[in-house]
Design a protein around this motif. Sequence first.
Motif, PDB file in Angstrom:
ATOM      1  N   LEU A 293      -5.614   7.865  -4.201  1.00 58.70           N
ATOM      2  CA  LEU A 293      -4.724   6.917  -3.529  1.00 58.70           C
ATOM      3  C   LEU A 293      -3.935   7.611  -2.423  1.00 58.70           C
ATOM      4  N   ILE A 294      -3.486   8.835  -2.703  1.00 58.47           N
ATOM      5  CA  ILE A 294      -2.768   9.596  -1.682  1.00 58.47           C
ATOM      6  C   ILE A 294      -3.716   9.914  -0.522  1.00 58.47           C
ATOM      7  N   GLY A 295      -4.945  10.255  -0.864  1.00 56.06           N
ATOM      8  CA  GLY A 295      -5.934  10.549   0.171  1.00 56.06           C
ATOM      9  C   GLY A 295      -6.180   9.349   1.080  1.00 56.06           C
TER      10      GLY A 295
ATOM     11  N   ARG B  71       0.823  -1.199   0.000  1.00 55.19           N
ATOM     12  CA  ARG B  71       0.000   0.000   0.000  1.00 55.19           C
ATOM     13  C   ARG B  71       0.855   1.246   0.000  1.00 55.19           C
ATOM     14  N   ASP B  72       1.885   1.188   0.845  1.00 53.20           N
ATOM     15  CA  ASP B  72       2.816   2.305   0.904  1.00 53.20           C
ATOM     16  C   ASP B  72       3.432   2.570  -0.450  1.00 53.20           C
ATOM     17  N   ARG B  73       3.894   1.476  -1.080  1.00 56.44           N
ATOM     18  CA  ARG B  73       4.548   1.639  -2.378  1.00 56.44           C
ATOM     19  C   ARG B  73       3.600   2.254  -3.387  1.00 56.44           C
ATOM     20  N   ILE B  74       2.338   1.808  -3.333  1.00 50.50           N
ATOM     21  CA  ILE B  74       1.347   2.364  -4.254  1.00 50.50           C
ATOM     22  C   ILE B  74       1.177   3.853  -4.003  1.00 50.50           C
ATOM     23  N   ALA B  75       1.127   4.236  -2.710  1.00 53.09           N
ATOM     24  CA  ALA B  75       0.949   5.646  -2.376  1.00 53.09           C
ATOM     25  C   ALA B  75       2.142   6.464  -2.851  1.00 53.09           C
ATOM     26  N   VAL B  76       3.349   5.898  -2.689  1.00 54.91           N
ATOM     27  CA  VAL B  76       4.550   6.607  -3.137  1.00 54.91           C
ATOM     28  C   VAL B  76       4.510   6.788  -4.653  1.00 54.91           C
ATOM     29  N   ALA B  77       4.107   5.729  -5.340  1.00 49.07           N
ATOM     30  CA  ALA B  77       4.001   5.818  -6.799  1.00 49.07           C
ATOM     31  C   ALA B  77       2.973   6.860  -7.186  1.00 49.07           C
TER      32      ALA B  77
END
Lengths: 287, 325
Positions: free
Chosen positions: A268-270, A7-13
Amino acid sequence: MAAGFARDRIAVAALAVLILVLLSAVFAPVVTPQNPYDLAQLDILDSKLPPGAKSLDGKSYWLGTDEQGRDMLSAILYGLRISLGVAVLATVAALAIGMAIGLLAGYAGGWTDGLVMRLVDLQLSFPAILIALVLLAVTGPGVDKIVIALIAVQWAYYARTVRGIVLVEKGKEYVEAARCLAFGNARILFRHILPNCLPPLTVVATVQVAHAIALEATLSFLGLGVPITSPSLGLLIANGFVHLLSGKYWISFFPGVALLITIVAINLIGDQLRDILNPRLGSHYGA
Amino acid sequence: MLSFILRRLVQSLLVLFVMSLLVFAGVYAIGNPVDILINPQADQAEIARATAALGLDLPLWRQYWNFLAGAVSGDLGRSFVSNAPALHLILERMPATLELALTATLIAVVLGIPLGLWAGLRPDTAVGRLIMGGSIIGFSLPSFWVGVMLIMVFSVELGWLPPTGRGETVTVMGIQLSILTWDGLRHIAMPAFNLALFELALLIRLTRAGTREALGQDYVRFARAKGVPMPRVLRVHVLKNILIPIVTVVGVEFGSVIAFAVVTETIFAWPGMGKLLIDSISVLDRPVIVAYLLIVVLLFVLINLIVDLAYTALDPRVRLAGRSA
């Protein structure tokens, strides 16, 4: 654990994508191959070329051209500027207004609070699109009008969020302590209570920016939003819709992809912000 | 209970009154329709005559009073454009919008609840993640663009479905319906699915969250421990408990679906009242705009009332006295 990391990686992306989108919107005049609204740079002979086609003088239109021979990539980046500009402006203004009203209602209590919350309840019982439609039916289209409509749609979310937090915070000991020190109401509100409202407000604002972008695009698509001289992504899609039935999909397709990428990245960031800041927010839907 | 219903009714009437005032004041602030309707070469006397004929020379409060008196007796004025009664124009188009909205809601419920259950039961499987990912995209996709893309794929590229209109209709009790003919079904498939997308995503998330929460509860663990088969646990213990929020959301969202039908109808040229609204806004046909808005506000107030009452019927724990909205 693994899920959390993914999830973190997705948010970073998503953050990286959003930064890229923002940069290309801000620097659109520098990075685009042409200024899509300088008629001197348009060649009507290049009208409605498919993606990847070459113009007579050898330059490539990676995403094709519209009916006036406008490079779609340039039009999309300029459109992004308008879409993002309108949404961010409206969100910041709605945030300021909603926060002020929420602080006032929560802190003052009594009939002020009652009146404000009835108004908020009334407004939130109608979908955002309907309220925006009514306002634009009244005011007519235009950039300033759509910003006003978006502010009118959004302020209630912030007011409700802030008011809820103020109600909780104002009974806490640190506020009582500040009162014992004879600090003024303004100081207590802005220095002590307001900072506690900021994390959840950040989450609400992130989600609302995405809503605002989608709503502006929808209204512009209906012809009630921005004028034809400064088309946002929604209006670009509307322009391309006319040519869709003759198979020229790219005029509508690529602006929509840009819209989608921007909104998904923000959402996704939200989501990630919500997990980090973990305010107990109700879900809100609209748009 | 009776006093609650009465109080809710009075509240609803108050909302209607406030909204009629807002809608009227707002809509009547837009430009002068005489400029659009009358021949530009008309002289002053002709303009004055047209203004008087439309009742636009009266003071604003008189116009509102006439409007309100008319509205109560079911007369919302005549369309400036077609000269037909505005209310009649709206009601004529309403069945098409309701048919579209109901079909969309049906699609969302029939697909959303099973998918949400699946994702809630197996959250860490590939399918579970796929469903959730799909619902995030369903939330993020600007639905008007999805409509455009549906037309591109199914009408232009594949040629399977017609892009516009209602197709062949059947008259049932004086109402034209598309869903009863094959041609009508082909016409309603895309707009209904398009309109359903947002609620579908919402129901998936809601059902999933409810299922996951219910599975951790003692009553579900106890039922499983005593050997109740899983399908029965799901049906009797899980679904029954998560149905309350789902029914509420479906009810409340029905209003949003009708509001959003404005967009869907415009894309697919679906001859409902939403498309009529957009057409009327572009020609400043005030009576039709006002009539549409009032009808929709009335629908909303009714929906909210019904949902509130249904809520109390479904969940005896809801303490009415504590609810102010």
